[in-house]
Design a protein around this motif. Structure first.
Motif, PDB file in Angstrom:
ATOM      1  N   GLN A 194       1.007  -1.229  -0.121  1.00 29.67           N
ATOM      2  CA  GLN A 194       0.083  -0.178   0.074  1.00 29.67           C
ATOM      3  C   GLN A 194       1.107   1.431  -0.195  1.00 29.67           C
ATOM      4  N   ARG A 195       1.960   1.195   0.702  1.00 32.10           N
ATOM      5  CA  ARG A 195       2.925   2.581   0.811  1.00 32.10           C
ATOM      6  C   ARG A 195       3.596   2.497  -0.554  1.00 32.10           C
ATOM      7  N   ASN A 196       4.279   1.446  -1.091  1.00 33.80           N
ATOM      8  CA  ASN A 196       5.016   1.377  -2.151  1.00 33.80           C
ATOM      9  C   ASN A 196       4.208   1.767  -3.432  1.00 33.80           C
ATOM     10  N   LEU A 197       3.098   1.351  -3.491  1.00 35.01           N
ATOM     11  CA  LEU A 197       2.231   1.904  -4.629  1.00 35.01           C
ATOM     12  C   LEU A 197       1.536   3.156  -4.339  1.00 35.01           C
ATOM     13  N   SER A 252       0.147   8.918   0.468  1.00 32.65           N
ATOM     14  CA  SER A 252      -1.119   8.404   0.439  1.00 32.65           C
ATOM     15  C   SER A 252      -0.979   6.854   0.000  1.00 32.65           C
ATOM     16  N   MET A 253      -1.384   6.224   0.945  1.00 32.85           N
ATOM     17  CA  MET A 253      -1.764   4.704   0.802  1.00 32.85           C
ATOM     18  C   MET A 253      -2.492   4.193  -0.123  1.00 32.85           C
ATOM     19  N   ALA A 277       6.438   5.714  -7.008  1.00 32.76           N
ATOM     20  CA  ALA A 277       7.772   4.853  -7.020  1.00 32.76           C
ATOM     21  C   ALA A 277       7.626   3.903  -7.950  1.00 32.76           C
ATOM     22  N   PRO A 278       8.635   3.137  -8.232  1.00 34.77           N
ATOM     23  CA  PRO A 278       8.750   2.099  -9.229  1.00 34.77           C
ATOM     24  C   PRO A 278       7.867   0.866  -8.804  1.00 34.77           C
ATOM     25  N   ASN A 279       7.227   0.445  -9.495  1.00 32.32           N
ATOM     26  CA  ASN A 279       6.344  -0.586  -9.226  1.00 32.32           C
ATOM     27  C   ASN A 279       7.139  -1.856  -9.173  1.00 32.32           C
ATOM     28  N   ASN A 280       7.665  -2.655  -8.026  1.00 31.58           N
ATOM     29  CA  ASN A 280       8.470  -3.786  -7.780  1.00 31.58           C
ATOM     30  C   ASN A 280       7.722  -4.957  -7.663  1.00 31.58           C
TER      31      ASN A 280
END
Length: 133
Positions: A51-54, A94-95, A115-118
């Motif tokens: 949620q944070r990274n996306l 924003s989560m 951010a890059p979607n890993n």
């Protein structure tokens, strides 16, 4: 003439799909844009980390740094992104949660990115932009 200034706007609605390795570098949006709304559409329950990274990242200048003023930002190149990140820090993320809509008013310091979607996961959203004609 009544002496009032008239402005006209258009609403643009887009579907966004960001697959693995896709990202959006820091930027402030088109100079005609006035308001952005992003409705997240996760298709399943995601971990807090996902949620944070996306989510959408919002930046502010680091302490004692002057803000980059840019009212018509294009996406930053890799070189400019590295320079930007030396001067800016994350102010808010924003989560990426179901039924969450993040919105902001565009200005020359409204720097944001994704951010890059890993993940082997499709980051989907409905994007609503209001632009001045």
């Amino acid at each position: 003439q009544d002496g009032l200034e008239r402005k006209f706007y258009e609403i643009i609605i887009q579907y966004s799909s960001m697959k693995k390795n896709c990202f959006i570098p820091p930027h402030t949006d088109d100079k005609r844009k006035r308001l952005s709304l992003v409705l997240y559409l996760p298709g399943e329950d995601l971990s807090i980390e996902m949620q944070r990274n996306l989510g959408t990242i919002f930046y502010r200048p680091k302490k004692f740094r002057r803000a980059w003023k840019n009212s018509a930002s294009k996406l930053l190149s890799d070189r400019k992104t590295k320079s930007f990140l030396k001067k800016y820090e994350i102010a808010h993320v924003s989560m990426f949660k179901p039924n969450r809509c993040v919105g902001f008013i565009k200005n020359d310091i409204s720097w944001h990115a994704v951010a890059p979607n890993n993940y082997d996961y499709d980051r989907r959203a409905i994007v609503i932009n209001i632009k001045e004609l």
